[in-house]
Enzyme design. Structure first.
Site, mmCIF file in Angstrom:
data_model
loop_
_atom_site.group_PDB
_atom_site.id
_atom_site.type_symbol
_atom_site.label_atom_id
_atom_site.label_comp_id
_atom_site.label_asym_id
_atom_site.label_seq_id
_atom_site.Cartn_x
_atom_site.Cartn_y
_atom_site.Cartn_z
ATOM 1 N N TYR A 218 92.489 -11.519 43.762
ATOM 2 C CA TYR A 218 92.845 -12.754 44.480
ATOM 3 C C TYR A 218 91.724 -13.178 45.406
ATOM 4 O O TYR A 218 90.960 -12.331 45.852
ATOM 5 C CB TYR A 218 94.132 -12.519 45.288
ATOM 6 C CG TYR A 218 95.352 -12.524 44.409
ATOM 7 C CD1 TYR A 218 95.877 -13.728 43.955
ATOM 8 C CD2 TYR A 218 95.945 -11.337 44.000
ATOM 9 C CE1 TYR A 218 96.993 -13.759 43.137
ATOM 10 C CE2 TYR A 218 97.062 -11.365 43.169
ATOM 11 C CZ TYR A 218 97.577 -12.567 42.743
ATOM 12 O OH TYR A 218 98.665 -12.595 41.929
ATOM 13 N N HIS B 279 108.008 -19.016 38.611
ATOM 14 C CA HIS B 279 107.410 -19.820 37.543
ATOM 15 C C HIS B 279 108.345 -20.035 36.351
ATOM 16 O O HIS B 279 108.145 -20.960 35.566
ATOM 17 C CB HIS B 279 106.118 -19.173 37.032
ATOM 18 C CG HIS B 279 105.030 -19.109 38.053
ATOM 19 N ND1 HIS B 279 104.742 -17.964 38.759
ATOM 20 C CD2 HIS B 279 104.165 -20.048 38.504
ATOM 21 C CE1 HIS B 279 103.741 -18.200 39.596
ATOM 22 N NE2 HIS B 279 103.377 -19.454 39.468
ATOM 23 N N HIS C 125 99.754 -12.113 30.636
ATOM 24 C CA HIS C 125 99.964 -12.384 32.068
ATOM 25 C C HIS C 125 101.226 -13.209 32.312
ATOM 26 O O HIS C 125 102.003 -12.924 33.212
ATOM 27 C CB HIS C 125 98.750 -13.107 32.657
ATOM 28 C CG HIS C 125 98.921 -13.434 34.114
ATOM 29 N ND1 HIS C 125 99.049 -12.459 35.076
ATOM 30 C CD2 HIS C 125 99.008 -14.629 34.767
ATOM 31 C CE1 HIS C 125 99.204 -13.032 36.257
ATOM 32 N NE2 HIS C 125 99.193 -14.343 36.107
ATOM 33 N N ASN D 107 95.768 -16.161 35.692
ATOM 34 C CA ASN D 107 95.230 -17.487 36.011
ATOM 35 C C ASN D 107 94.283 -17.436 37.216
ATOM 36 O O ASN D 107 93.285 -18.145 37.254
ATOM 37 C CB ASN D 107 96.363 -18.501 36.236
ATOM 38 C CG ASN D 107 97.425 -18.010 37.180
ATOM 39 O OD1 ASN D 107 97.930 -16.886 37.035
ATOM 40 N ND2 ASN D 107 97.783 -18.814 38.157
ATOM 41 N N ASP E 272 104.925 -13.844 37.802
ATOM 42 C CA ASP E 272 105.932 -13.932 38.862
ATOM 43 C C ASP E 272 105.872 -12.631 39.654
ATOM 44 O O ASP E 272 105.872 -11.551 39.059
ATOM 45 C CB ASP E 272 107.336 -14.154 38.275
ATOM 46 C CG ASP E 272 107.638 -15.634 38.101
ATOM 47 O OD1 ASP E 272 107.035 -16.443 38.856
ATOM 48 O OD2 ASP E 272 108.443 -15.987 37.223
ATOM 49 N N ASP F 127 96.014 -11.213 37.114
ATOM 50 C CA ASP F 127 95.789 -11.585 38.509
ATOM 51 C C ASP F 127 95.295 -10.332 39.227
ATOM 52 O O ASP F 127 95.918 -9.811 40.150
ATOM 53 C CB ASP F 127 97.021 -12.198 39.183
ATOM 54 C CG ASP F 127 97.125 -13.698 38.889
ATOM 55 O OD1 ASP F 127 96.289 -14.227 38.117
ATOM 56 O OD2 ASP F 127 98.043 -14.345 39.428
ATOM 57 N N ASP G 111 99.339 -8.456 39.377
ATOM 58 C CA ASP G 111 99.206 -9.372 40.514
ATOM 59 C C ASP G 111 98.908 -8.613 41.799
ATOM 60 O O ASP G 111 99.652 -8.715 42.771
ATOM 61 C CB ASP G 111 100.485 -10.223 40.628
ATOM 62 C CG ASP G 111 100.807 -10.936 39.322
ATOM 63 O OD1 ASP G 111 101.333 -10.286 38.398
ATOM 64 O OD2 ASP G 111 100.500 -12.123 39.206
#
Ligand SMILES: *[C@@H]1O[C@H](CO)[C@@H](O)[C@H](O)[C@H]1NC(C)=O
Length: 333
Positions: free
Chosen positions: A86, A225, A216, A121, A252, A83, A50
């Site tokens: 972004y 989440h 993920h 996602n 998360d 992720d 992320d």
């Protein structure tokens, strides 16, 4: 004699037809990549998730510390839990975000190793085919991002699974976001069934001492989440049946370590590569929660035949939590 040889030919043809039918209905094998370990068979790697925000939200600070710890441990590779870019993945193979969020951020010498990455996602909100395209390797040769694959690192095998197609919400919710489901639709059910079969087969056949599965989305998490029920129901039984040691995820934006008493699997979240500090932790006192940190950081893993060491670090490289797992040398005998 004439009729006997005709019969043989017919039998042979029948046999060939049956054989090719069998081959057609066989599930494809997971794409397998070979990763050299150290001379003594040990291997080490870092895990971050992320992250891709062009350095913002402390991404650059985390990257700097990864470089430092990566050098100290002389890591063989890096794992990304998704992720990667972004907010909306990459817009194409020539999206400058690839270099701005990856190449120009993780510059340390120790991080110039393969980066094995799954999709998150947010990556599905862009051009997924671009993110998994080998063309990106011409820009930065470290980048290895595929939907599902396995990395054989001798002492361990790492099984990467694309968890996005499992999550019902992305398919049923009011179209808040658009996802690039090329390669997943039209038959999401077939796609999921095949992914699970491939993984199950690969795990069953794996001779590796340590079996690590990476996706993920979390199976277990006390972060924003929480648990991903679809994975608890569909993926977890396969991990349990195949003696998987660890499940590692992002999603998360935190660092966490959870165990449970229904299996020896350790659930690790490393999703703190940039934006964090969300502040909405749930059930911190849930059974099995060994560690939770809401801020930025990453994780290191060092493996030998008998020993696995895990360390979580914060944005300044301070150790937040460590634990190890042991395996008898002759467990299989
Ligand atoms: C960066 O990290 C520091 C130390 O953890 C933290 O206090 C700060 O809020 C972080 N900045 C952002 C934007 O998250």
């Amino acid at each position: 004699m004439g009729s006997a040889s005709l019969c043989n030919k017919t039998m042979a043809l029948l046999y060939l037809t049956t054989l090719s039918l069998c081959l057609v209905s066989t599930v494809a094998e997971l794409q397998r990549l070979q990763q050299l370990a150290n001379g003594d068979g040990s291997a080490s790697f870092l895990v971050v998730g992320d992250w891709g925000r062009k350095g913002a939200y402390n991404q650059s600070h985390v990257a700097h510390q990864m470089g430092r710890i990566g050098e100290k441990l002389n890591v063989n590779f890096v794992v990304s839990t998704g992720d990667n870019f972004y907010d909306n993945g990459l817009i194409g193979v020539d999206d400058p975000a690839f270099e701005e969020s990856f190449t120009k951020i993780y510059t340390a010498k120790s991080l110039q190793k393969p980066w094995y990455s799954v999709l998150g996602n947010h990556d599905y909100r862009g051009d997924v085919k671009a993110q998994i395209s080998p063309v990106l390797r011409k820009i930065d040769s470290r980048w290895v991002c595929l939907r599902s694959f396995l990395v054989n690192a001798e002492v361990a095998e790492l099984f990467f699974i694309d968890t996005n197609p499992f999550v019902d919400m992305y398919f049923t919710d009011p179209k808040e976001h658009t996802y690039d489901w090329r390669g997943v639709l039209p038959s999401r059910e077939n796609h999921i069934a095949n992914a699970l079969k491939e993984l199950d087969l690969a795990l069953m056949e794996s001779p590796a001492k340590w079996k690590i599965v990476i996706g993920h989305h979390a199976i277990r998490s006390v972060g924003h989440h929480g648990d991903t029920e679809e994975l608890v129901n569909q993926l977890l039984p396969i991990l349990k049946a195949n003696n998987v040691d660890l499940y590692i995820n992002g999603h998360d934006h935190c660092l966490e370590h959870i165990s449970s008493n229904d299996s020896p699997i350790q659930y690790l979240t490393s999703g703190a590569g940039s934006k964090a500090w969300r502040g909405d932790v749930k059930e911190l006192n849930r059974d099995g929660v060994k560690f939770f940190y809401d801020g930025q950081g990453f994780m290191s893993v060092e493996l030998t035949q008998t020993d696995a060491n895990f360390v979580f670090y914060d944005v300044s490289g301070e150790v937040l939590h460590r634990f190890n797992l042991l395996k008898p040398l002759y467990a299989d005998m």
